[in-house]
Write a protein that holds these residues in place. Sequence first.
Motif, short mmCIF file in Angstrom:
data_model
loop_
_atom_site.label_atom_id
_atom_site.label_comp_id
_atom_site.label_asym_id
_atom_site.label_seq_id
_atom_site.Cartn_x
_atom_site.Cartn_y
_atom_site.Cartn_z
N GLU A 191 -2.33 -3.54 -6.92
CA GLU A 191 -3.69 -3.73 -6.42
C GLU A 191 -4.09 -5.19 -6.49
O GLU A 191 -4.73 -5.72 -5.57
N ARG A 232 0.83 -1.21 0.00
CA ARG A 232 0.00 0.00 0.00
C ARG A 232 0.86 1.26 0.00
O ARG A 232 0.48 2.28 -0.59
N THR A 233 1.98 1.20 0.70
CA THR A 233 2.90 2.35 0.67
C THR A 233 3.41 2.60 -0.74
O THR A 233 3.44 3.74 -1.22
N GLN A 234 3.82 1.52 -1.41
CA GLN A 234 4.29 1.65 -2.79
C GLN A 234 3.16 2.09 -3.73
O GLN A 234 3.37 2.90 -4.63
N ILE A 272 0.48 0.08 -10.92
CA ILE A 272 -0.61 0.25 -9.95
C ILE A 272 -1.56 -0.94 -10.01
O ILE A 272 -1.99 -1.49 -8.97
N GLU A 332 0.59 3.94 -2.93
CA GLU A 332 0.35 5.37 -2.71
C GLU A 332 1.36 6.22 -3.46
O GLU A 332 1.00 7.26 -4.05
N MET A 333 2.62 5.78 -3.47
CA MET A 333 3.65 6.52 -4.19
C MET A 333 3.37 6.52 -5.69
O MET A 333 3.50 7.55 -6.38
N GLN A 337 0.48 6.19 -7.13
CA GLN A 337 -0.69 7.03 -7.40
C GLN A 337 -0.33 8.51 -7.43
O GLN A 337 -0.87 9.29 -8.22
N LYS A 338 0.62 8.92 -6.57
CA LYS A 338 1.10 10.30 -6.60
C LYS A 338 1.83 10.57 -7.92
O LYS A 338 1.67 11.64 -8.51
#
Length: 225
Positions: A89, A29-31, A85, A33-34, A36-37
Amino acid sequence: MSAGIWGWFGGGAGQKRKDSPKNAILDLRTQLEMLQKRENHLQRQIEEQDGIARKNVTTNKNAAKAALRRKKLHEHSLDQTLGQIGTLEQQINAIESANINRETLAAMERAGEAMKQIHGKLTPEKVDEAMAKLSEQNGLSEEIAEAMVSINLGNAVDEEDLEADFEVLLQEQLDEKMLKTGTVPQDAVQRLPTVATGEIKGKAPAVAEDDEEEELRKLQAEMAM
């Protein structure tokens, strides 16, 4: 507790295995989020280069082409980012599903062990035997209760006393009607023949009346009505 459960949950090693899926999901999830940014940043870059190309399309051909070239590079990076991504997921969903399956299995194993402890040495045969004994004792209790009722009530009422009390009640009813009407009700005379011919316990002998007095009483009763 079964060996399978201890393998996952027993001791420090078991706790580490239990936390492993959670830690993996947190890392993913951390990766995610990165990425997605990065996706949002590339989207802004693409829009910016598209604006530059449109602004210079008629006035500065080289600037417009350069902007379109940068736009395509950003679009390529965006496609790669979107692919990453999607992969992350999918991996997160797979780990979560696997972890749920593992936790469900562990819970079912614990439930099985609990049922085993609850039942202990209990078997259907023992249950049937216990129910049979309980039914036998209930039947015996009912028989004892009926016997005690029979003992208590068997000689509780004396028939002669009962008959005497009944005759006293009839005589009281007869006296009450005689006081009100001055006549002797025929139905009371039929039900209590001893009233006219003998004595009732505790009462004086009945006085015979001749026909004229009887007629007079009837007349008085009719006039009173």
